[in-house]
Design an enzyme around this catalytic site. Structure first.
Site, PDB file in Angstrom:
ATOM      1  N   GLU A 267     -48.108 -58.083 -12.980  1.00  0.00           N
ATOM      2  CA  GLU A 267     -49.561 -58.434 -13.512  1.00  0.00           C
ATOM      3  C   GLU A 267     -50.491 -57.553 -13.982  1.00  0.00           C
ATOM      4  OE1 GLU A 267     -51.675 -60.140 -10.066  1.00  0.00           O
ATOM      5  OE2 GLU A 267     -50.171 -61.261  -9.393  1.00  0.00           O
ATOM      6  N   GLU A 321     -58.477 -70.241 -12.805  1.00  0.00           N
ATOM      7  CA  GLU A 321     -58.068 -70.889 -11.460  1.00  0.00           C
ATOM      8  C   GLU A 321     -59.386 -71.236 -10.697  1.00  0.00           C
ATOM      9  OE1 GLU A 321     -54.217 -69.706  -9.961  1.00  0.00           O
ATOM     10  OE2 GLU A 321     -54.542 -68.291 -11.399  1.00  0.00           O
ATOM     11  N   LYS A 324     -59.902 -70.408  -6.757  1.00  0.00           N
ATOM     12  CA  LYS A 324     -59.236 -69.329  -6.138  1.00  0.00           C
ATOM     13  C   LYS A 324     -60.258 -68.913  -5.305  1.00  0.00           C
ATOM     14  CE  LYS A 324     -56.267 -66.109  -7.458  1.00  0.00           C
ATOM     15  NZ  LYS A 324     -55.406 -65.269  -8.319  1.00  0.00           N
ATOM     16  N   GLU A 330     -62.207 -63.385  -9.908  1.00  0.00           N
ATOM     17  CA  GLU A 330     -60.873 -63.806  -9.485  1.00  0.00           C
ATOM     18  C   GLU A 330     -60.677 -65.261 -10.072  1.00  0.00           C
ATOM     19  OE1 GLU A 330     -58.688 -62.598  -7.511  1.00  0.00           O
ATOM     20  OE2 GLU A 330     -59.787 -60.766  -7.271  1.00  0.00           O
TER      21      GLU A 330
END
Ligand SMILES: *[C@@H]1O[C@H](CO)[C@@H](O)[C@H](O)[C@H]1NC(C)=O
Ligand SMILES: *[C@@H]1O[C@H](CO)[C@@H](O)[C@H](O)[C@H]1NC(C)=O
Ligand SMILES: *[C@@H]1O[C@H](CO)[C@@H](O)[C@H](O)[C@H]1NC(C)=O
Length: 459
Positions: A267, A321, A324, A330
């Site tokens: 990642e 997202e 999250k 984030e």
């Protein structure tokens, strides 16, 4: 297929290869903690028009596994942290997990690795987690793959955070945290023995966010900053290189300096939006970082300690997202919005696969439609026997299927057995045309040579 057609397709095949760029990998993480994300089928279509050729997910969502079948995109599936204990309990628990979650989708879906847990050793509740369970789970899964003859194609690994290090600077002096040493030794030993990559989630963004006064933005943004010297003589112009080499040193410090262990950045990314204090979380910086990350992955560039060893990178992340937990950043690491439009403009086009080539109808080095390698009709029997002996011996092919009682034993003809062995060797070695030569007795074909119970593997 008639022999003339075979010849023609293999000529076309060679022609294609000479037009293709050097093979590289650009992966992306496909997280699904959102309530507005497109269905997996659409996501697979979206990615097929880009240069991304590997996708990493955090579970074994059957809809995603199904959606990526026959796309030419490799998939890395995940074992959730909560499942690790179960899989570690017995070898049969691991085999059951594989049978239920992955086996139904292969080989149509090209699963190339299983990531066991995610940042398991440094998770918020990791003091409650049994570290040995992680190692046992990896061993159990590997054993299940060996049993099915899939251990060469599917690697077992586990992604770590940078927090597994005691310190990351200077890179050459970096070691793993003391309390993790026994576990890390077991994991790295396992990876060295099984050929799995060491995965690390590396985020210069967070290091910069937490120390904006001491770290230059250009250094964090994968730019060409003023070099930061390492006492061993290396110079670091960007933080990602330093992070990768810190991991390299920590692995070496466990006594594995002479084993070949590939480091993969599982990642890395940059958020386009953050909380009030996160001033570097902007679309401009996200675009700069990710564009450079993609460029870097395509350049086959290494790091100061290993300049020739290219680094496989998985961008984080495919989508913003919205569900999250944590700070605003984030939820804003995505390159795409949920409607499939780009969150900011970053070039993911694939000049060799945007038209009708490579991904849709042409042939890629490691993707595109399936191709097989078989023995040419009327090839010399002695040469073919030599090929079988080579493939099934030093070539490393599992030849049980062409032994007596094997599914491909009949017809008991050298031509059939050689075809089986050649194909297995070719698939195993990345489908490069030179791996289907066999002294001129091999030929590439687009039609599946499988018959009856005899299955020829294809990707
Ligand atoms: C592991 O999970 C499987 C499937 O969910 C379940 O049947 C089994 O009882 C579990 N085993 C353990 C030891 O928890
Ligand atoms: C980075 O900067 C150095 C010194 O200014 C220069 O020699 C080097 O070529 C640059 N590298 C890249 C990749 O631009
Ligand atoms: C690694 O290889 C070098 C050179 O072959 C050798 O001198 C050294 O002892 C080896 N180290 C270990 C830990 O095996």
């Amino acid at each position: 297929m008639a022999p003339t057609n075979l010849l023609l397709t293999s000529l076309l095949f060679l022609l294609h290869l000479t037009l293709l760029p050097k093979a590289f990998t650009i992966g992306i993480n496909y997280g699904t903690i959102g309530n507005n994300l497109p269905p997996p089928k659409r996501v697979a279509q979206l990615l097929q028009s880009t240069l991304i050729n590997k996708v990493k997910i955090y579970d074994t969502n059957p809809e995603i596994l199904e959606a990526f079948s026959n796309t030419g995109i490799d998939l890395i599936v995940g074992v959730e942290n909560t499942q690790v204990a179960n899989i570690s309990s017995t070898p049969s628990a691991a085999a059951d997990w594989f049978t239920a979650r992955v086996a139904p989708f292969i080989p149509a879906t090209s699963v190339v690795a299983i990531a066991v847990g995610n940042e398991y050793l440094t998770a918020a509740d990791s003091d409650k987690l049994d570290h040995n369970a992680l190692v046992r789970a990896m061993q159990n899964l590997h054993a299940a793959l060996v049993q099915r003859g899939l251990d060469r194609k599917i690697k077992v690994t586990t992604p770590h955070s940078m927090a597994v290090l005691a310190s990351s600077f200077p890179p050459s002096a970096s070691t793993f945290a003391d309390m993790l040493l026994p576990t890390m030794t077991a994991i790295v030993g396992f990876l060295a023995d099984t050929g799995g990559p060491f995965m690390v989630n590396a985020y210069p963004y967070f290091a910069y966010r937490d120390n904006p006064k001491t770290i230059s933005l250009e250094y964090a943004l994968l730019g060409n900053a003023t070099g930061v010297p390492d006492p061993k003589g290396y110079t670091y112009n960007n933080m990602l290189d330093a992070q990768i080499d810190a991991i390299r040193s920590a692995i070496a410090s466990l006594g594995f300096q002479n084993r070949s262990i590939k480091i993969v950045v599982s990642e890395s990314g940059w958020p386009s939006k953050g909380d009030a204090g996160e001033t570097a979380a902007t679309p401009e910086n996200a675009k700069t970082y990710n564009a450079r990350l993609i460029q870097r992955a395509q350049s086959n560039k290494g790091t100061p300690m290993k300049p020739k060893e290219s680094i496989e990178i998985f961008l984080f992340s495919l989508f913003n997202e919205n569900k999250k937990p944590g700070g605003v950043s984030e939820r804003n690491f995505g390159i795409f919005n949920s409607d499939g439009s780009k969150a900011y403009d970053v070039d993911l086009s694939c000049q060799f696969c945007s038209s009708d080539s490579q991904k849709t109808s042409g042939v890629g080095m490691n993707r595109g439609p399936t191709v097989w390698c078989v023995a040419k009709p009327h090839s010399d029997e002695k040469v073919m026997q030599g090929v079988v002996d080579f493939c099934c011996g030093p070539g490393g092919v599992d030849c049980r299927d062409i032994d007596e009682n094997g599914d491909c034993y009949a017809p008991d003809k050298i031509h059939a057995h050689a075809s089986y062995a050649m194909n297995a060797y070719y698939q195993m070695h990345g489908r490069n045309y030179w791996n289907c030569d066999f002294k001129g007795t091999g030929i590439v074909t687009f039609s599946d040579p499988s018959y009856g119970k005899c299955r020829y593997s294809g990707q």
